[in-house]
Design an enzyme around this catalytic site. Structure first.
Site, PDB file in Angstrom:
ATOM      1  N   ASP A 156       0.835  -1.204   0.000  1.00 13.81           N
ATOM      2  CA  ASP A 156       0.000   0.000   0.000  1.00 13.81           C
ATOM      3  C   ASP A 156       0.873   1.258   0.000  1.00 13.81           C
ATOM      4  OD1 ASP A 156      -2.292   1.829   0.696  1.00 13.81           O
ATOM      5  OD2 ASP A 156      -3.294  -0.087   0.825  1.00 13.81           O
ATOM      6  N   HIS A 172      -3.644   4.827   4.340  1.00 13.42           N
ATOM      7  CA  HIS A 172      -4.365   3.605   3.982  1.00 13.42           C
ATOM      8  C   HIS A 172      -3.654   2.338   4.469  1.00 13.42           C
ATOM      9  CE1 HIS A 172      -6.501   1.064   0.868  1.00 13.42           C
ATOM     10  NE2 HIS A 172      -7.475   1.753   1.401  1.00 13.42           N
ATOM     11  N   SER A 201     -11.392  -2.290   1.392  1.00 11.73           N
ATOM     12  CA  SER A 201     -10.087  -2.164   2.051  1.00 11.73           C
ATOM     13  C   SER A 201     -10.142  -2.607   3.500  1.00 11.73           C
ATOM     14  CB  SER A 201      -9.635  -0.711   2.027  1.00 11.73           C
ATOM     15  OG  SER A 201      -9.223  -0.341   0.764  1.00 11.73           O
TER      16      SER A 201
END
Lengths: 87, 799
Positions: B57, B98, B272
């Site tokens: 990520d 994230h 996610s």
């Protein structure tokens, strides 16, 4: 229709038989820097060329392009930017 | 490490634990509607210990209090910066939060009074920073192929745009990296890739147009809200394997996890939030059985996930007895069922791949109608190396030309009658590119028989006015069948396939694998002597090494697993408990240590802390020696305590000398006569001054220099000379009202230095002293400051 433009970078993926030394030799010959093997992919190397445009809508054409004619270069690909979205 | 046992409900002191509804039932008076049985897996002793997970990520905040304990630098890399530190780049919008959020779901530390608890709270967690820069085929290949012998599970929650008009997938290097990962990763057991299915619900996207989540090598995970309803963002897809919880509508409960800048959040949402949860659950299963192959993991998921309360209008039971839907795959993952299944799992037989090329007759796709193509497959029954009898994944490779790609919908029906939708209409996809050798994938036929008639249907439903003179064409299609020639499950793997009952936690009595007449292929780790079953635990003799499990089962391996060493007669024996690798079983025969322990190179033993005279090298898990004079240190240069007789000067330990002397490197030498204490030979190295001397700008003097005044205040313990204010040339005290003389062009006026230019100008003006200034003086106007400055000479002149 959506007109998508490819954006070329000054990074290349190259497959060279003969090991790291051979990859270095070929990289030096054409003005590339051999950053190293690509992950766990044997014989695949990350080449970088500092004297080409960092981002361009045209693929790079210069004397360094002749690297593809080296007998030990089995495959070469100038890297293209991909749009990736976090989910 | 935090251990759980017994039947009591779990309690952690992490402040968000009570709100983590997807991990435990908060209301003990009623049974849970349906949960993922995370606690059940924990109570069986599985918390992810020794399983390595990495998040592909935008980086990972390795210093986050909830991640620092489990952070693993060997599972981390910065592909964007080409270094080993995956710390996210911080900006005002916290764009790169994230990866840190995903990581917390997997392996946030438990019971540390901070924020949240990860599903595999003892797993090792790393991060590959690869989204914060130009993403290329090479960047992706480096990421999915990062350290595959060390990392077990890769979790990715990104992909091509979910805008409903993009069709994109892995390019050649990344495809190859996936293939290499499953073939060679984890010492041949195969890397496990977990992928978030698409987020394009509102854009009518379809996750078959994402070649990453659509790949057979990735475990595609979708989401359900707490209520069991489809969240607004979710895409339907035939390649989705299973589901975990995520946030849904505003009234649904949210997912809590770690956030950037050492915070926590309950705003994490989308698929996610689901993929890392699945990665965490898989980590529990891999702890239960580290020898599960990448395909075993998928089989275990298929067999243990359940529809439960998940609502979809397309749930169906396929011919192999598995309940499956396009929204949720085989349903909600069940951690306890997975670890139980993993414990007794027998490796599935070798995967066969059968490519069935259909006829290449071009078929025109008329608007508002459908094209059907039927192909009778044999499952390559004539080729033993490719024969597929029992299906796993089914891939349909299609080339279609079409004036508007979004108007196409594609279905595949298996010989057993299971119909799955490979592609739905996409409102925003106006592309005229069609599909060129695009691979659609379905898992809906899992376990069914491969042989028989397969039917492909392509529907063209014009969504707007189109030029009908150029209709679409189905140019070619082929079936790629993945599966096994023999039944994939041994009797030990067998249990009811449709809808597990949550309360039935009692294990089925395990049967021995009855294989008297076994004639199938042996595991590659078996020697030529043969085997009585397909797994590495069925070999009659091993090709390389073997080790024994707790139940005395002998497993053949190519090299000894972590925590074992090569002993005599092909046997892997256990290292001492804290060693990761060793040359013998004693505590002083370690070569490297388990996570959290440090190797003392002098004693070859592993301990949680280093003894005096050593410091912890966190990168290499080593106790390294401090420099000679240190008693304790933080690294080879920085002493924190000194040996007896030495004292700490900065970060170095030197000999302590009596007052009036300094250590010259060889001996204690006397200070300069001006100094009472000093750090060197000169008068400018004094620390304090001798009697009758005063400190002035770091040196001791007998009298204060010009521009300095004598300070009686003893402010710093001794009298000193201090510099005058900048406006004074000399002074008698601090500030700009104690000047005793002024620089040129300045006039001294009651202790202050005033710029003399105004006065000079006045005397040179046409107004003579005798005229204007004399009038000022005569009228006693010199008291006025402006006039005093203007007529300073006249005003200060006596008489």
């Amino acid at each position: 229709p959506v007109c998508r433009t490819r954006v070329y970078t000054n990074h290349w993926a190259v497959k060279i038989a003969g090991g790291f030394q051979e990859a270095n030799r070929i990289a030096n010959k054409y003005g590339f820097i051999n950053i190293g093997q690509i992950g766990a992919l044997k014989d695949y190397y990350h080449f970088y060329h500092s004297r080409t445009i960092k981002r361009s809508v045209l693929s790079s054409r210069g004397t360094h392009s002749f690297i593809s004619m080296e007998p030990k270069v089995e495959w070469i690909q100038q890297q293209v930017v991909k749009k990736r979205i976090k989910r | 490490d935090f251990e759980l046992s017994g039947a009591q409900s779990t309690y952690f002191n992490d402040p968000k634990w009570p709100s983590m509804w997807y991990m435990h039932c908060s209301d003990n008076t009623h049974p849970c509607q349906s949960d993922m049985n995370i606690e059940g897996a924990w109570k069986r002793g599985y918390t992810g210990r020794d399983v390595v997970v990495t998040i592909l990520d935008d980086g990972i905040e390795r210093t986050h209090p909830d991640l620092v304990k489990n952070y693993d630098s060997q599972a981390s890399f910065d592909v964007n910066g080409n270094d080993f530190d995956p710390m996210p780049r911080y900006d005002a919008s916290n764009e790169n939060k994230h990866g840190t959020r995903c990581a917390g779901e997997v392996a946030a530390a438990a019971n540390n009074s901070h924020c949240t608890v990860g599903i595999a709270f003892n797993a090792k967690i790393g991060g590959v920073r690869m989204l914060d820069g130009d993403v290329t085929d090479m960047v992706e290949a480096k990421s999915v192929g990062f350290n595959p012998q060390y990392v077990a599970i890769y979790s990715a929650s990104w992909g091509p745009d979910d805008d409903g008009k993009t069709v994109d997938g892995p390019a050649p290097l990344t495809r190859q990296a996936f293939e290499t990962g499953v073939r060679l990763g984890r010492r041949g057991l195969g890397s496990v890739f977990v992928w978030a299915s698409g987020n394009g619900g509102r854009s009518k996207d379809h996750c078959s147009c994402d070649g990453y989540t659509n790949s057979i090598y990735t475990i595609s995970i979708s989401s359900t809200a707490e209520s069991g309803k489809k969240p607004w963002y979710l895409e339907e897809c035939s390649s989705t394997l299973a589901t975990t919880y995520s946030s849904g509508e505003s009234y649904d409960k949210k997912i809590i996890t770690t956030d950037l800048r050492q915070r926590c959040t309950d705003n994490h949402t989308g698929t996610s939030a689901s993929a890392p949860m699945a990665a965490g659950i898989i980590a529990l299963a891999l702890e239960a059985n580290p020898f599960l192959t990448w395909r075993d993991v998928q089989h275990v998921i298929v067999r243990t996930s359940r529809a439960g309360h998940l609502s979809a209008n397309d749930w169906k039971i396929n011919a192999a007895g598995f309940k499956v839907s396009h929204l949720y795959g085989f349903g909600l993952m069940d951690a306890e069922a997975m670890v139980m299944e993993a414990e007794k799992w027998t490796t599935v037989p070798q995967q066969h791949v059968c490519v069935e090329s259909t006829d290449r007759q071009i078929k025109t796709i008329r608007p508002s109608s459908a094209v059907r193509s039927i192909y009778k497959a044999s499952g390559c029954s004539d080729n033993p190396n490719h024969h597929v009898n029992y299906l796993e994944h089914v891939v349909v490779r299609i080339t279609i030309t079409h004036p508007r790609r979004g108007d196409l919908a594609i279905y595949l029906t298996s010989p057993s009658g299971t119909r799955s939708q490979l592609l739905a209409n996409r409102l925003f996809d106006h592309s005229m590119e069609g599909f060129k050798n695009w691979e659609f994938m379905t898992i809906h036929c899992w376990g069914e028989k491969a042989a028989g008639e397969w039917m492909l249907e392509v529907f063209d439903t014009p969504s707007q006015l189109r030029n009908f003179k150029t209709p679409g064409k189905l140019k070619e299609w082929s079936l790629v069948l993945y599966g096994t020639s023999i039944p994939p499950y041994s009797p030990t793997n067998d249990f009811p396939r449709v809808e597990r009952v949550r309360s039935s936690r009692v294990e089925d009595p395990t049967e021995d694998y009855v294989t008297d007449d076994y004639s199938g292929p042996c595991d590659p780790e078996c020697s030529k002597v043969g085997c009585d079953g397909p797994g590495p635990d069925h070999c009659n003799d091993c090709l390389h090494y073997y080790y024994k499990m707790k139940n005395n089962t002998r497993i053949c391996v190519s090299s000894c697993p972590p925590g074992h060493y090569h002993a005599d007669k092909k046997r892997c024996r256990k290292c001492a408990p804290n060693c990761e690798s060793c040359i013998g079983s004693h505590t002083n025969q370690c070569l490297s240590c388990k996570y959290g322990y440090f190797l003392n190179e002098e004693t070859s033993s592993c301990a949680t802390t280093c003894p005096d005279g050593f410091y912890q090298d966190m990168n290499k898990n080593l106790c390294r020696k401090c420099s000679e004079n240190c008693r304790t240190c933080t690294d080879s240069q920085n002493c924190t305590e000194c040996k007896h007789g030495l004292s700490l000067h900065g970060s170095r330990c030197t000999v302590t000398c009596e007052d009036g002397k300094y250590y010259s490197g060889k001996d204690c030498e006397p200070c300069h006569r001006f100094c009472a204490t000093c750090s060197g030979a000169g008068a400018d190295t004094c620390i304090t001054c001798s009697e009758g001397y005063f400190m002035e700008d770091g040196k001791c003097v007998q009298t204060c220099s010009n521009s300095y005044y004598f300070d009686h205040s003893l402010e710093s313990g001794y009298k000193s000379c201090k510099r005058c204010a900048a406006t004074c040339l000399a002074c008698s005290g601090p500030g700009d009202r104690n000047c005793t003389s002024c620089p040129s062009n300045y006039l001294l006026d009651t202790g202050a230095c005033i710029l003399g230019a105004i006065c000079k100008d006045a005397t040179e003006e046409s107004w003579a002293e005798g005229s204007f200034c004399m009038l000022v003086k005569k009228n006693n106007l010199c008291q006025r400051k402006v006039l005093q400055q203007l007529c300073c000479k006249t005003c200060t002149y006596q008489g």
